[in-house]
Scaffold this active site. Structure first.
Site, PDB file in Angstrom:
ATOM      1  N   ARG A 179       0.855  -1.198   0.000  1.00 53.70           N
ATOM      2  CA  ARG A 179       0.000   0.000   0.000  1.00 53.70           C
ATOM      3  C   ARG A 179       0.884   1.239   0.000  1.00 53.70           C
ATOM      4  NH1 ARG A 179      -1.313   1.770   4.547  1.00 53.70           N
ATOM      5  NH2 ARG A 179      -2.062  -0.172   5.444  1.00 53.70           N
TER       6      ARG A 179
ATOM      7  N   ASP B 243      -7.758  18.927 -14.581  1.00 58.48           N
ATOM      8  CA  ASP B 243      -8.016  17.560 -15.044  1.00 58.48           C
ATOM      9  C   ASP B 243      -7.568  17.507 -16.509  1.00 58.48           C
ATOM     10  OD1 ASP B 243      -9.105  15.191 -16.071  1.00 58.48           O
ATOM     11  OD2 ASP B 243     -10.817  15.242 -14.698  1.00 58.48           O
TER      12      ASP B 243
ATOM     13  N   LYS C   7      -8.350   6.348 -19.468  1.00 59.90           N
ATOM     14  CA  LYS C   7      -8.673   6.879 -20.783  1.00 59.90           C
ATOM     15  C   LYS C   7      -7.448   6.826 -21.714  1.00 59.90           C
ATOM     16  CE  LYS C   7     -12.504   7.557 -18.496  1.00 59.90           C
ATOM     17  NZ  LYS C   7     -12.814   8.795 -17.825  1.00 59.90           N
TER      18      LYS C   7
HETATM   19  C1  LIG Z   1     -13.435   9.217 -16.583  1.00 61.68           C
HETATM   20  C2  LIG Z   1     -13.064  10.553 -16.073  1.00 61.68           C
HETATM   21  C3  LIG Z   1     -12.808  10.778 -14.706  1.00 61.68           C
HETATM   22  C4  LIG Z   1     -13.005   9.685 -13.671  1.00 61.68           C
HETATM   23  O1  LIG Z   1     -12.062   8.662 -13.798  1.00 61.68           O
HETATM   24  P1  LIG Z   1     -12.346   7.127 -13.439  1.00 61.68           P
HETATM   25  O2  LIG Z   1     -11.081   6.468 -13.833  1.00 61.68           O
HETATM   26  O3  LIG Z   1     -13.539   6.694 -14.222  1.00 61.68           O
HETATM   27  O4  LIG Z   1     -12.608   7.069 -11.967  1.00 61.68           O
HETATM   28  C5  LIG Z   1     -12.411  12.038 -14.318  1.00 61.68           C
HETATM   29  N1  LIG Z   1     -12.269  13.051 -15.203  1.00 61.68           N
HETATM   30  C6  LIG Z   1     -12.523  12.875 -16.520  1.00 61.68           C
HETATM   31  C7  LIG Z   1     -12.355  14.031 -17.454  1.00 61.68           C
HETATM   32  C8  LIG Z   1     -12.932  11.636 -16.994  1.00 61.68           C
HETATM   33  O5  LIG Z   1     -13.186  11.481 -18.300  1.00 61.68           O
END
Ligand SMILES: *Cc1c(COP(=O)(O)O)cnc(C)c1O
Length: 388
Positions: free
Chosen positions: A56, A181, A206
Protein backbone atom coordinates in the site's frame (compact mmCIF):
# COMPACT_ATOMS: atom_id res chain seq x y z
CA UNK A 1 16.34 4.58 -13.56
CA UNK A 2 19.42 6.20 -14.99
CA UNK A 3 19.20 9.94 -14.84
CA UNK A 4 19.64 10.52 -18.56
CA UNK A 5 16.37 8.76 -19.33
CA UNK A 6 14.22 11.16 -17.33
CA UNK A 7 16.24 14.30 -17.96
CA UNK A 8 14.53 17.32 -19.47
CA UNK A 9 16.82 17.02 -22.48
CA UNK A 10 14.75 14.14 -23.85
CA UNK A 11 11.62 14.78 -25.84
CA UNK A 12 8.17 13.63 -24.74
CA UNK A 13 8.13 10.46 -26.87
CA UNK A 14 11.46 9.33 -25.42
CA UNK A 15 10.46 10.02 -21.82
CA UNK A 16 7.15 8.19 -22.33
CA UNK A 17 9.04 5.03 -23.30
CA UNK A 18 12.02 5.19 -20.96
CA UNK A 19 11.14 7.07 -17.76
CA UNK A 20 10.55 4.57 -14.96
CA UNK A 21 11.41 1.69 -17.28
CA UNK A 22 14.79 0.65 -15.88
CA UNK A 23 15.92 -2.84 -16.83
CA UNK A 24 15.06 -5.16 -13.93
CA UNK A 25 18.15 -5.29 -11.65
CA UNK A 26 17.71 -9.02 -10.96
CA UNK A 27 17.32 -10.31 -14.55
CA UNK A 28 17.81 -7.47 -17.02
CA UNK A 29 14.18 -7.77 -18.19
CA UNK A 30 13.60 -4.66 -20.29
CA UNK A 31 10.05 -4.21 -19.01
CA UNK A 32 9.47 -3.69 -15.28
CA UNK A 33 7.99 -6.90 -13.83
CA UNK A 34 4.54 -7.02 -12.28
CA UNK A 35 5.54 -7.18 -8.62
CA UNK A 36 2.40 -9.02 -7.49
CA UNK A 37 3.34 -8.92 -3.83
CA UNK A 38 2.06 -7.40 -0.60
CA UNK A 39 5.12 -7.46 1.66
CA UNK A 40 8.92 -7.51 1.49
CA UNK A 41 11.61 -9.41 3.38
CA UNK A 42 13.59 -7.08 5.62
CA UNK A 43 17.34 -7.44 6.12
CA UNK A 44 17.08 -7.18 9.88
CA UNK A 45 14.37 -5.09 11.57
CA UNK A 46 13.87 -1.92 9.53
CA UNK A 47 16.42 -3.00 6.89
CA UNK A 48 14.34 -2.26 3.81
CA UNK A 49 15.59 -3.07 0.32
CA UNK A 50 14.96 -0.05 -1.87
CA UNK A 51 12.54 1.42 0.67
CA UNK A 52 9.85 -1.24 0.11
CA UNK A 53 8.02 -2.56 3.16
CA UNK A 54 4.32 -2.99 2.27
CA UNK A 55 2.61 -2.53 -1.11
CA UNK A 56 0.00 0.00 0.00
CA UNK A 57 2.90 2.34 0.89
CA UNK A 58 4.95 1.52 -2.21
CA UNK A 59 5.28 -1.22 -4.83
CA UNK A 60 8.04 -1.32 -7.47
CA UNK A 61 5.63 -1.62 -10.44
CA UNK A 62 3.58 1.31 -9.18
CA UNK A 63 6.79 3.27 -8.48
CA UNK A 64 7.86 2.71 -12.09
CA UNK A 65 4.54 4.14 -13.32
CA UNK A 66 4.69 7.06 -10.88
CA UNK A 67 8.22 7.93 -12.02
CA UNK A 68 7.06 7.77 -15.62
CA UNK A 69 4.00 9.96 -15.06
CA UNK A 70 6.03 12.61 -13.22
CA UNK A 71 8.48 12.70 -16.13
CA UNK A 72 5.86 13.00 -18.88
CA UNK A 73 3.82 15.69 -17.09
CA UNK A 74 6.93 17.68 -16.14
CA UNK A 75 6.29 17.24 -12.41
CA UNK A 76 8.45 16.22 -9.47
CA UNK A 77 6.05 13.66 -8.04
CA UNK A 78 3.22 11.47 -9.32
CA UNK A 79 0.90 9.15 -7.44
CA UNK A 80 -1.10 6.35 -9.06
CA UNK A 81 -4.56 5.40 -7.82
CA UNK A 82 -7.20 2.72 -8.34
CA UNK A 83 -9.34 5.10 -10.45
CA UNK A 84 -9.56 8.72 -11.52
CA UNK A 85 -12.17 9.34 -8.84
CA UNK A 86 -9.96 7.75 -6.17
CA UNK A 87 -7.25 10.23 -7.18
CA UNK A 88 -9.74 13.12 -7.01
CA UNK A 89 -11.01 11.99 -3.61
CA UNK A 90 -7.46 11.85 -2.24
CA UNK A 91 -6.73 15.29 -3.67
CA UNK A 92 -9.80 16.98 -2.25
CA UNK A 93 -9.30 15.43 1.18
CA UNK A 94 -5.67 16.58 1.13
CA UNK A 95 -6.44 20.16 0.04
CA UNK A 96 -9.78 20.85 1.76
CA UNK A 97 -11.18 20.83 5.30
CA UNK A 98 -14.74 21.43 6.52
CA UNK A 99 -15.73 25.04 5.80
CA UNK A 100 -13.37 25.36 2.85
CA UNK A 101 -14.70 26.28 -0.58
CA UNK A 102 -13.78 25.18 -4.09
CA UNK A 103 -14.75 26.64 -7.45
CA UNK A 104 -15.77 23.90 -9.87
CA UNK A 105 -16.45 24.27 -13.60
CA UNK A 106 -19.88 24.41 -15.22
CA UNK A 107 -18.83 21.62 -17.53
CA UNK A 108 -17.04 18.60 -16.14
CA UNK A 109 -17.07 14.85 -15.89
CA UNK A 110 -20.35 13.92 -14.14
CA UNK A 111 -18.56 11.83 -11.52
CA UNK A 112 -16.39 14.79 -10.50
CA UNK A 113 -19.50 16.88 -9.98
CA UNK A 114 -21.14 14.06 -8.00
CA UNK A 115 -18.06 13.77 -5.77
CA UNK A 116 -18.37 17.44 -4.75
CA UNK A 117 -22.16 17.68 -4.70
CA UNK A 118 -23.05 14.39 -3.04
CA UNK A 119 -19.96 13.33 -1.08
CA UNK A 120 -17.60 16.20 -0.17
CA UNK A 121 -20.53 18.47 0.71
CA UNK A 122 -21.57 16.01 3.46
CA UNK A 123 -18.15 16.64 5.05
CA UNK A 124 -18.64 20.40 5.03
CA UNK A 125 -16.75 21.25 1.84
CA UNK A 126 -18.53 24.03 0.00
CA UNK A 127 -18.47 24.52 -3.74
CA UNK A 128 -19.80 26.83 -6.36
CA UNK A 129 -19.96 26.54 -10.11
CA UNK A 130 -18.33 29.02 -12.50
CA UNK A 131 -17.81 29.14 -16.25
CA UNK A 132 -14.12 28.23 -16.28
CA UNK A 133 -13.70 29.41 -19.90
CA UNK A 134 -14.03 32.90 -18.42
CA UNK A 135 -11.17 33.63 -15.99
CA UNK A 136 -12.98 36.73 -14.67
CA UNK A 137 -16.07 34.64 -13.83
CA UNK A 138 -13.82 32.28 -11.88
CA UNK A 139 -12.22 35.22 -10.05
CA UNK A 140 -15.70 36.51 -9.17
CA UNK A 141 -16.66 33.12 -7.71
CA UNK A 142 -13.77 33.14 -5.20
CA UNK A 143 -14.68 33.59 -1.53
CA UNK A 144 -12.41 34.17 1.48
CA UNK A 145 -12.75 30.41 2.17
CA UNK A 146 -11.77 29.29 -1.35
CA UNK A 147 -8.81 26.91 -1.34
CA UNK A 148 -8.86 25.60 -4.90
CA UNK A 149 -10.00 26.23 -8.46
CA UNK A 150 -10.82 23.04 -10.34
CA UNK A 151 -10.94 22.93 -14.14
CA UNK A 152 -11.16 20.38 -16.87
CA UNK A 153 -9.87 21.38 -20.33
CA UNK A 154 -11.00 20.29 -22.84
CA UNK A 155 -14.10 19.56 -20.79
CA UNK A 156 -16.31 16.50 -20.77
CA UNK A 157 -18.62 16.36 -22.75
CA UNK A 158 -18.95 19.92 -24.15
CA UNK A 159 -15.28 20.32 -25.17
CA UNK A 160 -15.06 23.72 -23.50
CA UNK A 161 -11.59 25.26 -23.26
CA UNK A 162 -10.20 27.01 -20.19
CA UNK A 163 -7.11 29.22 -20.35
CA UNK A 164 -4.76 27.47 -17.91
CA UNK A 165 -2.19 30.30 -17.79
CA UNK A 166 -4.90 32.93 -17.14
CA UNK A 167 -6.52 30.81 -14.40
CA UNK A 168 -3.12 30.21 -12.86
CA UNK A 169 -2.78 33.99 -12.60
CA UNK A 170 -6.18 34.18 -10.86
CA UNK A 171 -5.23 31.35 -8.49
CA UNK A 172 -1.82 32.82 -7.70
CA UNK A 173 -3.15 36.30 -6.90
CA UNK A 174 -5.78 34.79 -4.57
CA UNK A 175 -3.36 32.34 -2.93
CA UNK A 176 -5.41 29.30 -3.94
CA UNK A 177 -4.43 26.17 -5.82
CA UNK A 178 -5.24 25.45 -9.46
CA UNK A 179 -6.20 21.86 -10.26
CA UNK A 180 -6.38 20.79 -13.93
CA UNK A 181 -8.02 17.56 -15.04
CA UNK A 182 -5.83 16.76 -18.08
CA UNK A 183 -7.62 13.52 -19.00
CA UNK A 184 -8.99 14.69 -22.39
CA UNK A 185 -5.77 16.26 -23.65
CA UNK A 186 -3.18 13.89 -22.12
CA UNK A 187 0.31 15.23 -21.36
CA UNK A 188 1.28 14.73 -25.01
CA UNK A 189 -1.05 17.53 -26.08
CA UNK A 190 -1.02 19.76 -23.00
CA UNK A 191 1.32 20.36 -20.04
CA UNK A 192 -0.67 22.14 -17.31
CA UNK A 193 2.17 22.30 -14.75
CA UNK A 194 4.30 24.28 -17.22
CA UNK A 195 1.35 26.67 -17.65
CA UNK A 196 1.14 27.31 -13.89
CA UNK A 197 -1.24 24.61 -12.59
CA UNK A 198 -0.48 23.19 -9.13
CA UNK A 199 -1.97 19.74 -9.59
CA UNK A 200 -2.73 17.63 -12.66
CA UNK A 201 -5.48 15.01 -12.35
CA UNK A 202 -5.84 12.04 -14.68
CA UNK A 203 -8.22 9.25 -15.26
CA UNK A 204 -5.52 6.93 -16.65
CA UNK A 205 -8.44 4.71 -17.68
CA UNK A 206 -8.67 6.88 -20.78
CA UNK A 207 -5.84 7.93 -23.15
CA UNK A 208 -2.96 7.01 -20.84
CA UNK A 209 -4.00 3.35 -20.61
CA UNK A 210 -5.42 3.70 -24.10
CA UNK A 211 -6.77 0.16 -24.61
CA UNK A 212 -10.00 0.07 -22.56
CA UNK A 213 -8.54 -2.63 -20.34
CA UNK A 214 -7.78 -0.87 -17.06
CA UNK A 215 -9.32 1.61 -14.60
CA UNK A 216 -6.83 3.95 -12.95
CA UNK A 217 -6.09 7.49 -11.87
CA UNK A 218 -3.15 9.75 -11.07
CA UNK A 219 -2.13 13.03 -9.48
CA UNK A 220 1.00 14.88 -10.60
CA UNK A 221 2.50 17.94 -8.89
CA UNK A 222 5.50 20.22 -9.30
CA UNK A 223 5.79 21.18 -5.61
CA UNK A 224 7.60 18.52 -3.58
CA UNK A 225 5.92 19.52 -0.30
CA UNK A 226 2.46 19.07 -1.79
CA UNK A 227 3.68 15.77 -3.27
CA UNK A 228 4.61 14.57 0.23
CA UNK A 229 1.19 15.57 1.62
CA UNK A 230 -0.56 13.70 -1.19
CA UNK A 231 1.65 10.64 -0.70
CA UNK A 232 0.80 10.66 3.02
CA UNK A 233 -2.91 10.71 2.20
CA UNK A 234 -2.56 8.09 -0.54
CA UNK A 235 -1.04 5.71 1.99
CA UNK A 236 -3.37 6.73 4.83
CA UNK A 237 -6.50 6.27 2.67
CA UNK A 238 -5.25 3.38 0.57
CA UNK A 239 -6.91 3.67 -2.87
CA UNK A 240 -3.70 2.72 -4.69
CA UNK A 241 -3.25 1.31 -8.19
CA UNK A 242 -2.57 -2.43 -8.00
CA UNK A 243 0.59 -3.82 -9.64
CA UNK A 244 -1.08 -5.25 -12.75
CA UNK A 245 -3.13 -2.09 -13.32
CA UNK A 246 0.00 0.06 -12.88
CA UNK A 247 1.82 -2.17 -15.38
CA UNK A 248 -0.97 -1.84 -17.97
CA UNK A 249 -0.92 1.96 -17.75
CA UNK A 250 2.90 2.01 -17.95
CA UNK A 251 2.66 -0.09 -21.11
CA UNK A 252 -0.08 2.10 -22.58
CA UNK A 253 1.87 5.31 -22.08
CA UNK A 254 4.70 4.08 -24.34
CA UNK A 255 2.49 4.50 -27.41
CA UNK A 256 0.62 7.59 -26.21
CA UNK A 257 2.28 9.97 -28.68
CA UNK A 258 1.61 7.90 -31.80
CA UNK A 259 -1.91 7.06 -30.67
CA UNK A 260 -2.76 10.70 -29.95
CA UNK A 261 -1.49 11.78 -33.37
CA UNK A 262 -3.95 9.39 -35.03
CA UNK A 263 -6.79 10.21 -32.61
CA UNK A 264 -6.37 13.91 -33.47
CA UNK A 265 -6.15 13.32 -37.21
CA UNK A 266 -9.28 11.14 -37.30
CA UNK A 267 -11.22 13.50 -34.99
CA UNK A 268 -10.43 16.53 -37.17
CA UNK A 269 -11.73 14.73 -40.28
CA UNK A 270 -14.90 13.70 -38.47
CA UNK A 271 -15.49 17.21 -37.09
CA UNK A 272 -15.20 18.57 -40.65
CA UNK A 273 -17.67 16.03 -42.02
CA UNK A 274 -20.17 16.71 -39.22
CA UNK A 275 -19.90 20.48 -39.71
CA UNK A 276 -21.25 20.04 -43.22
CA UNK A 277 -23.91 17.46 -42.35
CA UNK A 278 -27.54 18.64 -42.63
CA UNK A 279 -28.72 16.56 -39.63
CA UNK A 280 -26.13 18.09 -37.29
CA UNK A 281 -26.98 21.48 -35.76
CA UNK A 282 -23.73 22.11 -33.91
CA UNK A 283 -20.27 20.50 -33.73
CA UNK A 284 -18.20 20.94 -30.57
CA UNK A 285 -14.52 20.48 -31.37
CA UNK A 286 -11.78 22.91 -30.29
CA UNK A 287 -10.00 22.45 -33.62
CA UNK A 288 -12.82 24.20 -35.49
CA UNK A 289 -12.02 27.89 -36.09
CA UNK A 290 -15.49 28.95 -34.86
CA UNK A 291 -15.14 27.13 -31.53
CA UNK A 292 -15.11 29.84 -28.82
CA UNK A 293 -11.98 28.33 -27.24
CA UNK A 294 -10.13 27.73 -30.51
CA UNK A 295 -7.45 30.38 -30.00
CA UNK A 296 -6.73 29.41 -26.41
CA UNK A 297 -6.64 25.73 -27.40
CA UNK A 298 -4.23 26.51 -30.24
CA UNK A 299 -2.00 28.35 -27.75
CA UNK A 300 -1.93 25.73 -24.99
CA UNK A 301 -2.39 22.43 -26.85
CA UNK A 302 -0.18 20.72 -29.43
CA UNK A 303 -3.30 19.52 -31.31
CA UNK A 304 -7.02 19.43 -30.54
CA UNK A 305 -7.60 15.91 -29.26
CA UNK A 306 -9.69 12.88 -30.14
CA UNK A 307 -13.04 13.83 -28.58
CA UNK A 308 -15.84 15.30 -30.70
CA UNK A 309 -19.37 16.11 -29.54
CA UNK A 310 -22.27 17.20 -31.73
CA UNK A 311 -25.92 18.10 -31.44
CA UNK A 312 -28.49 16.36 -33.61
CA UNK A 313 -30.89 18.77 -35.28
CA UNK A 314 -34.02 16.68 -34.65
CA UNK A 315 -33.61 16.44 -30.87
CA UNK A 316 -33.15 13.79 -28.19
CA UNK A 317 -34.83 10.81 -29.85
CA UNK A 318 -32.85 11.39 -33.04
CA UNK A 319 -29.60 11.66 -31.02
CA UNK A 320 -30.35 8.36 -29.28
CA UNK A 321 -31.17 6.77 -32.67
CA UNK A 322 -27.78 7.86 -34.08
CA UNK A 323 -26.05 6.17 -31.13
CA UNK A 324 -28.09 3.01 -31.70
CA UNK A 325 -27.42 2.89 -35.46
CA UNK A 326 -23.63 3.24 -35.23
CA UNK A 327 -21.91 -0.07 -35.91
CA UNK A 328 -18.14 0.52 -35.93
CA UNK A 329 -18.45 3.12 -33.17
CA UNK A 330 -19.30 0.98 -30.15
CA UNK A 331 -22.13 2.25 -27.97
CA UNK A 332 -20.50 2.63 -24.58
CA UNK A 333 -19.24 4.89 -21.82
CA UNK A 334 -15.59 5.82 -21.28
CA UNK A 335 -13.18 7.15 -23.88
CA UNK A 336 -9.57 7.32 -24.99
CA UNK A 337 -9.15 3.73 -26.17
CA UNK A 338 -7.92 2.63 -29.58
CA UNK A 339 -11.48 1.65 -30.55
CA UNK A 340 -14.07 4.33 -31.32
CA UNK A 341 -16.98 4.81 -28.93
CA UNK A 342 -20.26 6.70 -29.20
CA UNK A 343 -22.61 7.67 -26.39
CA UNK A 344 -25.53 9.86 -25.33
CA UNK A 345 -24.12 11.86 -22.35
CA UNK A 346 -27.52 12.99 -21.05
CA UNK A 347 -28.64 9.40 -20.46
CA UNK A 348 -25.25 7.78 -19.90
CA UNK A 349 -22.03 9.41 -18.56
CA UNK A 350 -23.70 12.62 -17.39
CA UNK A 351 -26.99 11.25 -16.06
CA UNK A 352 -25.78 12.15 -12.54
CA UNK A 353 -25.65 15.86 -13.55
CA UNK A 354 -29.36 15.97 -14.54
CA UNK A 355 -31.15 18.90 -12.90
CA UNK A 356 -27.81 20.50 -11.87
CA UNK A 357 -25.91 23.46 -13.35
CA UNK A 358 -23.87 20.83 -15.21
CA UNK A 359 -26.81 19.25 -17.04
CA UNK A 360 -25.95 18.60 -20.70
CA UNK A 361 -28.18 19.14 -23.79
CA UNK A 362 -30.45 16.18 -24.50
CA UNK A 363 -29.65 16.21 -28.26
CA UNK A 364 -25.91 15.80 -27.60
CA UNK A 365 -23.87 12.85 -28.89
CA UNK A 366 -20.27 12.32 -27.76
CA UNK A 367 -17.64 10.50 -29.81
CA UNK A 368 -14.36 9.09 -28.61
CA UNK A 369 -12.66 8.83 -31.97
CA UNK A 370 -10.34 5.83 -32.09
CA UNK A 371 -7.35 5.00 -34.25
CA UNK A 372 -9.08 2.80 -36.82
CA UNK A 373 -9.10 3.82 -40.50
CA UNK A 374 -10.55 7.33 -40.67
CA UNK A 375 -12.37 6.35 -43.88
CA UNK A 376 -14.21 3.52 -42.12
CA UNK A 377 -15.15 5.80 -39.23
CA UNK A 378 -16.55 8.46 -41.57
CA UNK A 379 -18.62 5.86 -43.43
CA UNK A 380 -20.06 4.51 -40.19
CA UNK A 381 -21.13 7.94 -38.96
CA UNK A 382 -22.66 8.82 -42.33
CA UNK A 383 -24.81 5.67 -42.27
CA UNK A 384 -25.76 6.29 -38.61
CA UNK A 385 -26.89 9.82 -39.53
CA UNK A 386 -28.78 8.78 -42.67
CA UNK A 387 -32.54 9.09 -42.39
CA UNK A 388 -34.43 5.78 -42.65
C1 LIG B 1 -13.44 9.22 -16.58
C2 LIG B 1 -13.06 10.55 -16.07
C3 LIG B 1 -12.81 10.78 -14.71
C4 LIG B 1 -13.00 9.69 -13.67
O1 LIG B 1 -12.06 8.66 -13.80
P1 LIG B 1 -12.35 7.13 -13.44
O2 LIG B 1 -11.08 6.47 -13.83
O3 LIG B 1 -13.54 6.69 -14.22
O4 LIG B 1 -12.61 7.07 -11.97
C5 LIG B 1 -12.41 12.04 -14.32
N1 LIG B 1 -12.27 13.05 -15.20
C6 LIG B 1 -12.52 12.88 -16.52
C7 LIG B 1 -12.36 14.03 -17.45
C8 LIG B 1 -12.93 11.64 -16.99
O5 LIG B 1 -13.19 11.48 -18.30
Amino acid sequence: MTHEHTGDTFHFETRAIHAGNTADPATGAVVPPIYQVSTYKQDGVGGLRGGYEYSRSANPTRSALEENLAAIEGGTRALAFASGLAAEDCLLRTLLSPGDHVVIPNDAYGGTFRLFAKVASRWGVEWSVANSSDAEAVRAALTPRTKAIWVETPSNPLLGISDIAALSGVARSAGVRLVVDNTFASPYLQQPLALGADVVVHSTTKYMGGHSDVVGGALIVADAGLGDELAFHQNAMGAIAGPFDAWLVLRGVKTLAVRMDRHCENAARIADMLTNHPRVSHVLYPGLPDHPGHEVAAKQMKAFGGMVSFRVADGEAAAVAVCDRARLFTLGESLGGVESLIEHPGRMTHASAAGSPLEVPSDLVRLSVGIESGDDLLEDLKQALARD
